[in-house]
Design an enzyme around this catalytic site. Structure first.
Site, short mmCIF file in Angstrom:
data_model
loop_
_atom_site.label_atom_id
_atom_site.label_comp_id
_atom_site.label_asym_id
_atom_site.label_seq_id
_atom_site.Cartn_x
_atom_site.Cartn_y
_atom_site.Cartn_z
N SER A 91 0.77 -1.28 -0.05
CA SER A 91 0.05 0.14 0.13
C SER A 91 0.97 1.32 -0.24
CB SER A 91 -0.87 -0.10 1.35
OG SER A 91 -1.59 1.26 1.52
N TYR A 127 -1.43 -0.45 10.33
CA TYR A 127 -1.57 -1.17 9.00
C TYR A 127 -0.54 -0.62 8.15
CZ TYR A 127 -3.72 -1.44 4.39
OH TYR A 127 -4.09 -1.87 2.93
#
Length: 270
Positions: A162, A175
């Site tokens: 990501s 995350y």
């Protein structure tokens, strides 16, 4: 979707967490390019519905297997069902991820930290578990039992990280850190699995999906994110599918150990 080729004729691809969102778009793209597809998710109903949807879109060689990537038996079953049906695995796309908390890193509960590590990082390693020739004392712990032994020379692995791996935002800090780990894992696995298997990674920007709806569903926040891109838009699941298809294809045969940022020019690195 732009005109596509048939780069995956005769290839077999496993895509984890692939019944919706980015994972589904990856499976769809690989399937439309000729791959035999194995999709997976935690719930049988979701798997069945995704299989039917892909078949309706022209992807005929597709099966679905229930697999929670943190479950060892289900991971093993995913590989066994694939090999039983198709005889090999040419492409593995590790897409499964969790983001169960918006707490700061310091305030994140132990159980949540464990879940993030298990699903976002450790599952990618275990899915590709192979014999270790570097440290003999670890061989018994790293016995070949998952995908790698069934991957012929020229196979490819793509991890899905990501943009948050480069700049973990406060609302999803831990995350982001797990995605940072995937950037390093890509380098390490590429070295370990070379020269027969290539390992690369994509780092998607913000894409409107159910997984990211708490961010992209906020109109003001979405506008802020769009303004951070050079293309003045968020990404699409099709954008991510196209990027993975490139890295998994022979068009990227001289690329390994790299992370491709697919974020419309959002700041990531020099």
């Amino acid at each position: 979707m732009s005109k596509i080729g048939r780069r995956f004729e005769g290839k077999v691809a496993i895509v984890t967490a692939s019944t919706q969102g980015i994972g589904f778009a990856i499976a769809q793209r690989l399937g439309l390019e000729g791959a035999s597809i194995v999709i997976s998710s935690r719930k049988q109903q979701n798997v069945d519905e995704a299989v039917e949807k892909l078949r309706a879109q022209g992807v005929q060689n597709v099966i679905g297997v229930v697999c929670h990537v943190s479950n060892a038996q289900q991971r093993k079953n995913l590989i066994e069902k694939t090999v039983e049906k198709y005889g090999k695995v040419d492409v593995v796309v590790s897409n499964a991820a969790a983001n169960p908390s918006t707490e700061s890193i310091i305030n994140t509960k132990d159980s949540v930290l464990d879940k993030l590590w298990e699903i976002n990082v450790k599952a990618s390693i275990l899915l590709l578990r192979v014999h270790s020739t570097i440290n003999p004392t670890e061989i018994s712990r790293l016995l070949a039992q998952d995908a790698a032994p069934h991957m012929p020379k020229g196979s490819a692995v793509v991890l899905v990280a990501s943009i948050a791996g480069y700049h973990p935002p406060a609302s999803m800090a831990m995350y982001g850190v797990t995605k940072t780990a995937l950037l390093g894992l890509t380098k390490a696995l590429a070295s370990e699995m070379a020269p027969d298997i290539r390992v690369n990674c994509i780092a998607p920007g913000f894409v409107p999906t159910h997984f990211a709806s708490f961010i992209t569903g906020n109109v003001e926040l979405r506008k802020e994110l769009e303004a951070q891109t050079l293309l003045n838009r968020l990404g699409t699941t099709e954008d991510m599918g196209a990027a993975v298809a490139f890295l998994a294809s022979d068009d990227a045969s001289y690329i390994t150990g790299e992370t491709l940022v697919v974020a419309g020019g959002m700041p990531s690195r020099l």
